[in-house]
Design a protein around this motif. Structure first.
Motif, PDB file in Angstrom:
ATOM      1  N   TYR A 174      37.713  39.183  46.904  1.00 57.43           N
ATOM      2  CA  TYR A 174      38.912  39.112  46.065  1.00 57.43           C
ATOM      3  C   TYR A 174      40.056  39.884  46.717  1.00 57.43           C
ATOM      4  O   TYR A 174      41.181  39.396  46.776  1.00 57.43           O
ATOM      5  CB  TYR A 174      38.604  39.666  44.671  1.00 57.43           C
ATOM      6  CG  TYR A 174      39.790  39.635  43.743  1.00 57.43           C
ATOM      7  CD1 TYR A 174      40.255  38.435  43.218  1.00 57.43           C
ATOM      8  CD2 TYR A 174      40.448  40.803  43.389  1.00 57.43           C
ATOM      9  CE1 TYR A 174      41.350  38.402  42.365  1.00 57.43           C
ATOM     10  CE2 TYR A 174      41.544  40.782  42.543  1.00 57.43           C
ATOM     11  CZ  TYR A 174      41.989  39.586  42.029  1.00 57.43           C
ATOM     12  OH  TYR A 174      43.072  39.549  41.201  1.00 57.43           O
TER      13      TYR A 174
ATOM     14  N   GLU B 162      46.267  35.432  38.414  1.00 59.27           N
ATOM     15  CA  GLU B 162      45.198  34.444  38.295  1.00 59.27           C
ATOM     16  C   GLU B 162      45.677  33.172  37.580  1.00 59.27           C
ATOM     17  O   GLU B 162      45.476  32.070  38.076  1.00 59.27           O
ATOM     18  CB  GLU B 162      44.028  35.068  37.519  1.00 59.27           C
ATOM     19  CG  GLU B 162      42.780  34.252  37.529  1.00 59.27           C
ATOM     20  CD  GLU B 162      42.007  34.303  38.830  1.00 59.27           C
ATOM     21  OE1 GLU B 162      41.079  33.498  38.954  1.00 59.27           O
ATOM     22  OE2 GLU B 162      42.317  35.112  39.725  1.00 59.27           O
TER      23      GLU B 162
ATOM     24  N   LEU C 279      40.257  35.120  41.694  1.00 54.76           N
ATOM     25  CA  LEU C 279      39.013  35.641  41.120  1.00 54.76           C
ATOM     26  C   LEU C 279      38.073  34.496  40.763  1.00 54.76           C
ATOM     27  O   LEU C 279      36.883  34.543  41.061  1.00 54.76           O
ATOM     28  CB  LEU C 279      39.305  36.509  39.895  1.00 54.76           C
ATOM     29  CG  LEU C 279      38.104  37.224  39.289  1.00 54.76           C
ATOM     30  CD1 LEU C 279      37.399  38.098  40.321  1.00 54.76           C
ATOM     31  CD2 LEU C 279      38.523  38.061  38.099  1.00 54.76           C
TER      32      LEU C 279
ATOM     33  N   THR D 256      36.615  33.163  43.940  1.00 56.10           N
ATOM     34  CA  THR D 256      35.684  34.122  44.527  1.00 56.10           C
ATOM     35  C   THR D 256      34.340  34.091  43.813  1.00 56.10           C
ATOM     36  O   THR D 256      33.291  34.052  44.455  1.00 56.10           O
ATOM     37  CB  THR D 256      36.286  35.543  44.477  1.00 56.10           C
ATOM     38  OG1 THR D 256      37.504  35.547  45.222  1.00 56.10           O
ATOM     39  CG2 THR D 256      35.343  36.564  45.074  1.00 56.10           C
TER      40      THR D 256
END
Length: 159
Positions: A22, A64, A126, A129
């Motif tokens: 991340y 995000e 995120l 990931t």
């Protein structure tokens, strides 16, 4: 099974890898050094469940998920953002040809107006990931559980 050290080790290793990956991804967004520096990980137990977690600054969710156009962010939040990043207002040319350097409040308003018009592009780092490393976690936990079951069986057979 009384000893979950292997599972704990697998979870903490997975959380470390997720955190590192991340952090590599957020480096694409150069000014996000506070998010990069603050990212940390760990595991905890809650009601018999093991939880791997990642600690991030509050604004990770805006990176995000992005932000839809349409409304101004709070000017005070924009001023704080400018202050934390030591952003120095640059002169701009007015329609009459004169140059002007905006105050921090004016700069915050200008940035807020741009966000209100265009929104903020999402960067689902995120999400990406976790998806990248999900199968590795499952494989790793399956191995750890298998080892634990075999050890428990061997203990019972040897007693």
């Amino acid at each position: 099974m009384e000893d979950n050290k292997k599972i704990d080790q697998k979870l903490i290793e997975w959380a470390r890898i997720v955190c590192e990956t991340y952090k590599e991804k957020i480096q694409e967004l150069k000014p996000q050094t506070q998010l990069y520096d603050s990212a940390s990980y760990g595991i905890k137990e809650d009601g018999g469940e093991k939880i791997a977690y990642l600690l991030l600054r509050d604004y990770w969710k805006y990176i995000e998920s992005g932000r839809k156009a349409g409304s101004f962010p709070p000017v005070s939040a924009m001023e704080e953002w400018i202050k934390k990043r030591n952003i120095v207002p640059q002169p701009f040319t007015l329609p009459n040809g004169k140059q002007k350097i905006p105050t921090n409040n004016q700069l915050a308003f200008l940035i807020g107006r741009k966000i209100a018009k265009e929104g903020i592009k999402m960067h689902p780092f995120l999400y990406e990931t976790i998806n990248e490393h999900q199968s590795a976690l499952l494989t790793s936990l399956l191995e750890a559980l298998t080892e634990q079951v075999i050890e428990e069986i061997n203990k019972e057979l040897n007693t």
